[in-house]
Design a protein around this motif. Structure first.
Motif, mmCIF file in Angstrom:
data_model
loop_
_atom_site.group_PDB
_atom_site.id
_atom_site.type_symbol
_atom_site.label_atom_id
_atom_site.label_comp_id
_atom_site.label_asym_id
_atom_site.label_seq_id
_atom_site.Cartn_x
_atom_site.Cartn_y
_atom_site.Cartn_z
ATOM 1 N N HIS A 193 67.591 -51.951 -28.234
ATOM 2 C CA HIS A 193 66.291 -51.455 -27.782
ATOM 3 C C HIS A 193 66.224 -49.999 -28.208
ATOM 4 C CE1 HIS A 193 63.047 -50.128 -25.202
ATOM 5 N NE2 HIS A 193 62.802 -51.379 -24.838
ATOM 6 N N GLU A 197 67.877 -59.094 -28.988
ATOM 7 C CA GLU A 197 66.948 -57.987 -29.251
ATOM 8 C C GLU A 197 65.841 -58.014 -28.224
ATOM 9 O OE1 GLU A 197 65.598 -58.912 -33.118
ATOM 10 O OE2 GLU A 197 67.397 -58.125 -34.086
ATOM 11 N N SER A 198 65.498 -56.831 -27.709
ATOM 12 C CA SER A 198 64.450 -56.768 -26.706
ATOM 13 C C SER A 198 63.099 -57.112 -27.320
ATOM 14 C CB SER A 198 64.401 -55.360 -26.112
ATOM 15 O OG SER A 198 63.216 -55.217 -25.394
#
Ligand code: SAM
Ligand code: SF4
Length: 472
Positions: free
Chosen positions: A440, A467-468
């Protein structure tokens, strides 16, 4: 306390770090004439939470926490006696600092070893001045007064109390997740286990008091609650409402501001389908159940006095597999219980294949004082226990690789719990209690304690990587 004070002894700024999960989060305290203490905690979440109560009490009594035993006047070990190794560790620690006793340092043994060994600790480690079990922590202020007056043999060993829950001074280690004890002690008699001797008989806390604490925590910003007990499933509200655990769990899940509720530990004998129904009905209740099986062999379960058969255990697993939400299931396994044959052990291995646990804790049977298993025949040699535990762990690792890889591509909501600075990753936890490390762009601590959607991109045996989505 024997510490000398001078009229000008305004102590310097104390700077100490928070636990590694929150690196960089420094606390700066100005302390004036403060007495110092150090505490090290061994064992389970119950012990971790007990230490939070002890720390809170000491802070209100004018003590300051320091990060090393060397810097402390009062050195406390909150101990675990579930296995022999854990118990030996604490005596080893005490030996390390033996020569410091009498130089203004006071040593105390708290928790399960204290309760189990009692005043014998004074013989084994004569530099110890305080021996107290968990049921006595409400008496800590009074015990501190005795220590400060120079009493070298202070004890708190009575198990005969209902006062264990009222801990107004808890100093919580984690700013987002809080533990609440709902039931103390244990009324089961598993043949290998010291807990009934170290924590005494079961005492449930009133639902009113549990809910009031949960509301207070929500109001002060905690979003995750973990309900604790050696056997939460035998919870029974002692007040007129008479709620069982499933009812209490459902009510805690309705408190505004609480985003996640977890609970541990469950005993299969007392685990009822209503708990699964409650989890199905409210996503705030995490879809994870820790249901210790100990062995896949009904004859070993009988010898262990676990009060269920393999088939009865599997019925509970079926309830979870048929739930509307995907419930992660974890367990505890003991290998090498006295009399465990190759066939019994093979039954444990095929149970692992049948259930496909999301994770497990495995232990080599450890003979414990006062327990029924101590007198049993056919103790298994240490090398054989080691061989069996390695087989269990290897099999489980393969299961976890398989199960975790299925999650690649899925989007999971995580509570952000920390940051791994070296890898440049945030550390999150999913509702199913999986660790999900993710990228992030934010690098400041403002992300800690937030809930984010994260896409899983890779899977290992013990954690996921992702992954955000919040930034896409
Ligand atoms: N109350 C919980 C229950 O009934 O499952 C567990 C309490 S105990 C702190 C956690 C785990 O330690 C147990 O589930 C068991 O697997 C393990 N354990 C307890 N006594 C043990 C012993 N004597 N040797 C090896 N493992 C033990
Ligand atoms: Fe120990 Fe059994 Fe009680 Fe769990 S249920 S604490 S294993 S006696």
């Amino acid at each position: 306390m024997s510490r000398t004070r001078s009229s000008s002894s305004v102590s310097p700024l104390r700077v100490h770090a928070r636990p590694a999960r929150f690196p960089g989060n420094l606390i700066i305290e100005v302390t004036v004439n403060s007495k110092t203490f150090y505490i090290e905690t061994f064992g389970c979440q119950m012990n971790a939470h007990d230490s939070e109560k002890v720390v809170g009490t000491l802070l209100t009594q004018g003590y300051t926490q320091v990060e090393t035993p060397a810097a402390a006047e009062l050195v406390l070990y909150n101990t675990c006696s579930i296995r022999d190794k854990a118990e030996q560790k604490v005596f080893h620690r005490l030996q390390q600092f033996k020569r410091d006793a009498g130089k203004g340092k006071i040593f105390g043994v708290l928790g399960c070893v204290a309760q189990q060994e009692g005043e014998r600790i004074f013989e084994k480690a004569p530099h110890v001045s305080l021996v107290a079990g968990s049921a006595s922590y409400t008496r800590l202020p009074e015990m501190l007064v005795q220590l400060e007056a120079g009493n070298g043999r202070v004890t708190g060993l009575s198990l005969d109390t209902d006062e264990t829950f009222d801990t107004p001074f808890t100093r919580r280690d984690n700013p987002h997740r809080a533990y609440i004890t709902i039931i103390e002690g244990c009324d089961k008699s598993c043949a290998y286990c010291v807990v009934p001797f170290t924590r005494g008989p079961e005492r449930s806390r009133t639902s009113e008091s549990v809910l009031a604490e949960a509301r207070r925590l929500a109001e002060s910003g905690y979003s995750e609650i973990q309900l604790l007990g050696q056997n939460v499933n035998s919870y029974r509200d002692p007040s007129a409402t008479g709620w069982d655990f499933a009812q209490l769990l459902a009510r805690v899940g309705e408190i505004p501001g609480i985003r996640r509720v977890r609970f541990t530990t469950s005993h299969p004998r007392d685990f009822v389908k209503e708990i699964i129904d409650a989890i199905d009905a409210n996503p705030v209740l995490c879809n994870h159940v820790h249901l210790p099986v100990q062995s896949g062999s009904s004859s070993v379960l009988k010898a262990m006095e676990r009060l269920y058969t393999r088939d009865e255990y599997m019925r509970r697993i079926e309830w979870m597999k048929q739930a509307r939400r995907p419930i992660a299931i974890t367990t505890d396994i003991i290998v090498g219980f006295p009399g465990e044959t190759e066939k019994d052990f093979a039954d444990t291995l095929n149970l692992l294949d049948q259930v496909e646990y999301d994770s497990l804790f495995s232990f080599k049977y450890s003979p414990r004082p006062n327990t029924a298993a101590l007198a049993m025949d056919d103790h298994i040699p240490e090398e054989e226990k080691t061989r069996r535990i390695m087989i269990v762990q290897e099999k489980q690792r393969a299961i976890q690789i398989r199960k975790n890889s299925v999650l690649v591509g899925a989007v999971e909501e995580v509570l952000v719990e920390g940051r791994n600075q070296a890898l440049g990753q945030w550390i999150g936890r999913t509702s199913q209690n999986r660790t999900l490390n993710f990228q992030h762009p934010e690098t400041s601590e403002s992300l800690l304690g937030t809930y984010l959607p994260v896409r899983v991109t890779r899977a290992g045996p013990n954690s996921l990587v992702g992954e955000s989505l919040a930034v896409n």
